[in-house]
Design a protein around this motif. Sequence first.
Motif: not given
Length: 240
Positions: A11-17, A27-28, A37-42, A227-228
């Motif tokens: 999920a973190r990799q997908l958010a970053a991409a 991201s919820s 560990q917080l992802p990129a974005g809101e 996969s992402v």
Amino acid sequence: MILLLGGTGEARQLAAALVADGVEVVSSLAGRLADPQLPAGEVRVGGFGGVDGLGAWLREHRPDVVVDATHPFAAGMTAHAVAACAATGTRLLRLQRPGWTAGPGDDWRWADSLAQAAGMVHGTVLLTTGRQGVGAFAGLPGRVLVRCVDPPTDPLPAGAVLLLARGPFAVEDELALMREHAVDVVVSKDSGGPMTAAKLVAARELGIPVVLVRRPPLPPGVPVVASVEEALRWVGGRAG
């Protein structure tokens, strides 16, 4: 805009991409970890309040796509996402990494539940199923090494040793841990992925059996990618 039900490395990799591509992502996270560990974005933290709460959020915010990239054992959240997306006409994708595959030298025994797994072990147990559900092992009479990120709230076995740690783990460290504590059996969920697979390699090298809890089945009719990269291709032109 994409609603990404997260909490996993994928999920973190997908958010970053997606954020790097200029896509709006929310991201919820469930909020079960004290220091996630917080992802990129809101990012929003905490539950929606069941199917009705998630449905209300979808009607208010109207995301183009919901991507469910929660843990393979987060069956409740996946079921809520399926029901809420169906009720609101929102497109849904499930991103779920493949489970582990046994290789030569592996001694794996499969269980359908944590309770069944608890009945299959004895001696010194390395328990790596996470903080939720530890209570299923509370009655074990032997020594139990309970490894998780945050302390469990369930009752612990009488002979519990709490090991607070977050992966990834190295094979050398897993070997040292199992040797130091003379581990007789490892218990894990079939989470898949490389983050925590080192324990399986270490158990193989030491000839230690592994009890693996099977994943819950996925709801029918939902597109699933492993996969992402596949998720990015699927989302493609679906995100406005």
